[in-house]
Design a protein around this motif. Structure first.
Motif, PDB file in Angstrom:
ATOM      1  N   LYS A  51     -11.141  19.351 -14.892  1.00  0.00           N
ATOM      2  CA  LYS A  51     -10.789  20.127 -13.688  1.00  0.00           C
ATOM      3  C   LYS A  51     -11.919  21.078 -13.315  1.00  0.00           C
ATOM      4  CE  LYS A  51      -5.786  19.908 -14.187  1.00  0.00           C
ATOM      5  NZ  LYS A  51      -4.563  20.653 -14.516  1.00  0.00           N
ATOM      6  N   PHE A  52     -12.521  21.693 -14.315  1.00  0.00           N
ATOM      7  CA  PHE A  52     -13.637  22.601 -14.050  1.00  0.00           C
ATOM      8  C   PHE A  52     -14.811  21.841 -13.438  1.00  0.00           C
ATOM      9  CE2 PHE A  52     -17.739  24.244 -15.484  1.00  0.00           C
ATOM     10  CZ  PHE A  52     -17.728  25.496 -14.890  1.00  0.00           C
ATOM     11  N   ALA A  53     -15.186  20.742 -14.049  1.00  0.00           N
ATOM     12  CA  ALA A  53     -16.374  19.996 -13.625  1.00  0.00           C
ATOM     13  C   ALA A  53     -16.183  19.286 -12.296  1.00  0.00           C
ATOM     14  CB  ALA A  53     -16.758  18.982 -14.704  1.00  0.00           C
ATOM     15  N   ASP A  54     -15.023  18.691 -12.104  1.00  0.00           N
ATOM     16  CA  ASP A  54     -14.808  17.825 -10.940  1.00  0.00           C
ATOM     17  C   ASP A  54     -13.781  18.348  -9.954  1.00  0.00           C
ATOM     18  OD1 ASP A  54     -16.657  15.946 -11.926  1.00  0.00           O
ATOM     19  OD2 ASP A  54     -15.129  15.119 -13.250  1.00  0.00           O
ATOM     20  N   GLY A  55     -13.282  19.531 -10.149  1.00  0.00           N
ATOM     21  CA  GLY A  55     -12.269  20.078  -9.253  1.00  0.00           C
ATOM     22  C   GLY A  55     -10.898  19.580  -9.658  1.00  0.00           C
ATOM     23  N   ASP A  56      -9.912  20.279  -9.266  1.00  0.00           N
ATOM     24  CA  ASP A  56      -8.534  19.931  -9.594  1.00  0.00           C
ATOM     25  C   ASP A  56      -7.979  19.062  -8.468  1.00  0.00           C
ATOM     26  OD1 ASP A  56      -6.076  19.793 -10.779  1.00  0.00           O
ATOM     27  OD2 ASP A  56      -5.507  21.865 -10.348  1.00  0.00           O
ATOM     28  N   GLY A  57      -8.408  17.806  -8.455  1.00  0.00           N
ATOM     29  CA  GLY A  57      -7.972  16.895  -7.397  1.00  0.00           C
ATOM     30  C   GLY A  57      -8.820  16.995  -6.137  1.00  0.00           C
ATOM     31  N   ASP A  58      -9.753  17.915  -6.108  1.00  0.00           N
ATOM     32  CA  ASP A  58     -10.630  18.092  -4.945  1.00  0.00           C
ATOM     33  C   ASP A  58     -12.059  18.265  -5.446  1.00  0.00           C
ATOM     34  OD1 ASP A  58     -11.960  18.691  -2.623  1.00  0.00           O
ATOM     35  OD2 ASP A  58     -10.775  20.471  -2.142  1.00  0.00           O
ATOM     36  N   PRO A  59     -12.839  17.173  -5.473  1.00  0.00           N
ATOM     37  CA  PRO A  59     -14.208  17.237  -6.007  1.00  0.00           C
ATOM     38  C   PRO A  59     -15.091  18.287  -5.323  1.00  0.00           C
ATOM     39  CG  PRO A  59     -13.580  14.960  -5.586  1.00  0.00           C
ATOM     40  CD  PRO A  59     -12.486  15.838  -5.033  1.00  0.00           C
ATOM     41  N   GLU A  60     -14.755  18.667  -4.091  1.00  0.00           N
ATOM     42  CA  GLU A  60     -15.542  19.685  -3.379  1.00  0.00           C
ATOM     43  C   GLU A  60     -15.466  21.034  -4.088  1.00  0.00           C
ATOM     44  OE1 GLU A  60     -17.542  19.362  -0.631  1.00  0.00           O
ATOM     45  OE2 GLU A  60     -17.198  17.220  -0.789  1.00  0.00           O
ATOM     46  N   LYS A  61     -14.442  21.236  -4.892  1.00  0.00           N
ATOM     47  CA  LYS A  61     -14.240  22.526  -5.552  1.00  0.00           C
ATOM     48  C   LYS A  61     -14.739  22.539  -6.990  1.00  0.00           C
ATOM     49  CE  LYS A  61     -10.299  23.791  -2.724  1.00  0.00           C
ATOM     50  NZ  LYS A  61      -8.886  24.125  -2.697  1.00  0.00           N
ATOM     51  N   GLY A  62     -15.252  21.443  -7.475  1.00  0.00           N
ATOM     52  CA  GLY A  62     -15.706  21.368  -8.854  1.00  0.00           C
ATOM     53  C   GLY A  62     -17.097  21.945  -9.051  1.00  0.00           C
ATOM     54  N   TYR A  63     -17.380  22.288 -10.295  1.00  0.00           N
ATOM     55  CA  TYR A  63     -18.676  22.849 -10.665  1.00  0.00           C
ATOM     56  C   TYR A  63     -19.820  21.907 -10.294  1.00  0.00           C
ATOM     57  CZ  TYR A  63     -22.656  24.102 -13.523  1.00  0.00           C
ATOM     58  OH  TYR A  63     -23.933  24.398 -13.938  1.00  0.00           O
ATOM     59  N   ARG A  64     -19.669  20.641 -10.612  1.00  0.00           N
ATOM     60  CA  ARG A  64     -20.768  19.688 -10.365  1.00  0.00           C
ATOM     61  C   ARG A  64     -21.165  19.654  -8.892  1.00  0.00           C
ATOM     62  NH1 ARG A  64     -17.941  15.526 -14.105  1.00  0.00           N
ATOM     63  NH2 ARG A  64     -19.104  15.775 -16.046  1.00  0.00           N
ATOM     64  N   ARG A  65     -20.191  19.632  -8.009  1.00  0.00           N
ATOM     65  CA  ARG A  65     -20.503  19.582  -6.569  1.00  0.00           C
ATOM     66  C   ARG A  65     -21.243  20.846  -6.148  1.00  0.00           C
ATOM     67  NH1 ARG A  65     -18.716  16.345  -2.272  1.00  0.00           N
ATOM     68  NH2 ARG A  65     -18.534  14.944  -4.034  1.00  0.00           N
TER      69      ARG A  65
END
Length: 101
Positions: A51-65
């Protein structure tokens, strides 16, 4: 519009160009270090790490993005700094050539 003369300092423009180059070089070095980073992903592969790396269902909100967007923005900034340096140096040369002719 007035007919006041425009003053330019070609040597000052060249000094500014060198400063832009120095900032660009330093910024690029920092970016390279950040992109190299530490090996692995310290947040882990569990649910919380994902969830931290890739967002919680929204990749725009993840660390990697966010990280990748920041890297892209800084790369673009380095390009702008380099272009400013070139334009200032070229402008200084053109002004001197115009004065000599």
């Amino acid at each position: 519009m007035t007919n006041d003369p425009i003053e330019a300092d070609p040597d000052g423009m060249r000094r500014a160009a060198h400063l832009f180059e120095a900032v660009s070089t330093r910024t690029n070095r920092i970016l390279t270090n950040l992109e190299g980073g530490s090996p692995g992903e310290p947040w882990g592969q569990d649910d919380i790490g994902t969830k931290f790396a890739d967002g919680d269902g929204d990749p725009e909100k993840g660390y990697r993005r966010g990280r990748d967007n920041m890297f892209s923005s800084v790369r673009a900034l380095v390009g702008v700094l380099d272009e400013n340096a070139v334009q200032l140096a070229d402008g200084a040369n053109q002004l001197e050539q115009a004065d000599e002719s």
